[in-house]
Design a protein around this motif. Structure first.
Motif, short mmCIF file in Angstrom:
data_model
loop_
_atom_site.label_atom_id
_atom_site.label_comp_id
_atom_site.label_asym_id
_atom_site.label_seq_id
_atom_site.Cartn_x
_atom_site.Cartn_y
_atom_site.Cartn_z
N CYS A 110 1.12 -1.20 -0.33
CA CYS A 110 -0.41 -0.22 0.00
C CYS A 110 0.60 1.32 -0.27
O CYS A 110 0.76 2.32 -1.39
CB CYS A 110 -1.00 0.70 1.10
SG CYS A 110 -2.02 -1.38 0.98
N LEU A 111 2.28 1.38 1.43
CA LEU A 111 3.31 2.45 0.69
C LEU A 111 3.04 2.64 -0.51
O LEU A 111 4.00 3.81 -0.92
CB LEU A 111 3.71 2.22 1.83
CG LEU A 111 4.83 3.05 1.80
CD1 LEU A 111 4.61 4.86 2.65
CD2 LEU A 111 6.16 2.99 3.09
N GLY A 112 3.84 1.22 -0.92
CA GLY A 112 4.13 1.36 -2.32
C GLY A 112 2.74 1.92 -3.65
O GLY A 112 3.95 2.87 -4.64
N TYR A 113 2.65 1.89 -3.36
CA TYR A 113 1.30 2.21 -4.41
C TYR A 113 1.34 4.21 -4.34
O TYR A 113 0.95 4.47 -4.69
CB TYR A 113 0.18 1.72 -4.45
CG TYR A 113 -0.86 2.23 -5.05
CD1 TYR A 113 -1.31 1.54 -6.34
CD2 TYR A 113 -2.60 3.16 -4.59
CE1 TYR A 113 -1.87 2.42 -7.40
CE2 TYR A 113 -3.05 3.16 -5.30
CZ TYR A 113 -3.21 3.13 -5.91
OH TYR A 113 -4.40 3.62 -7.13
N TYR A 114 0.78 4.35 -2.85
CA TYR A 114 0.45 5.63 -2.78
C TYR A 114 2.08 6.23 -3.08
O TYR A 114 1.63 7.38 -3.45
CB TYR A 114 0.45 5.61 -1.66
CG TYR A 114 -1.42 5.54 -0.94
CD1 TYR A 114 -2.37 6.32 -1.81
CD2 TYR A 114 -1.86 4.42 -0.41
CE1 TYR A 114 -3.35 5.75 -1.93
CE2 TYR A 114 -3.31 4.07 -0.17
CZ TYR A 114 -3.76 4.72 -0.95
OH TYR A 114 -5.45 4.19 -1.08
#
Length: 74
Positions: free
Chosen positions: A19-23
């Motif tokens: 999720c952090l990578g996506y954001y």
């Protein structure tokens, strides 16, 4: 500690990292999400990859929990 509970922390970290990578990608390089690969927008492919990641994490946890239940019942 059972095998399922010992797996829950790394699975949670993996989901959080995804999720952090996506954001981070969305915040730092939003134009990359507009690119196309084989006719598909990168944003759709990334969303499908995240869905697959979460499915595999849930399936892995369920399998580990099932194995732990089987070993405890014997």
């Amino acid at each position: 500690m059972t095998r399922a509970t010992s797996l829950s922390r790394p699975l949670a970290w993996t989901a959080a990292a995804g999720c952090l990578g996506y954001y981070l990608l969305l915040a730092l390089r939003p134009a990359w999400l507009g690119a196309k690969f084989a006719g598909w927008p990168a944003s759709i492919l990334l969303a499908l990859a995240m869905f697959l990641l979460f499915f595999l994490l849930a399936a892995g946890y369920a399998l580990a929990a099932g194995r732990a239940d089987d070993s405890e019942s014997r």
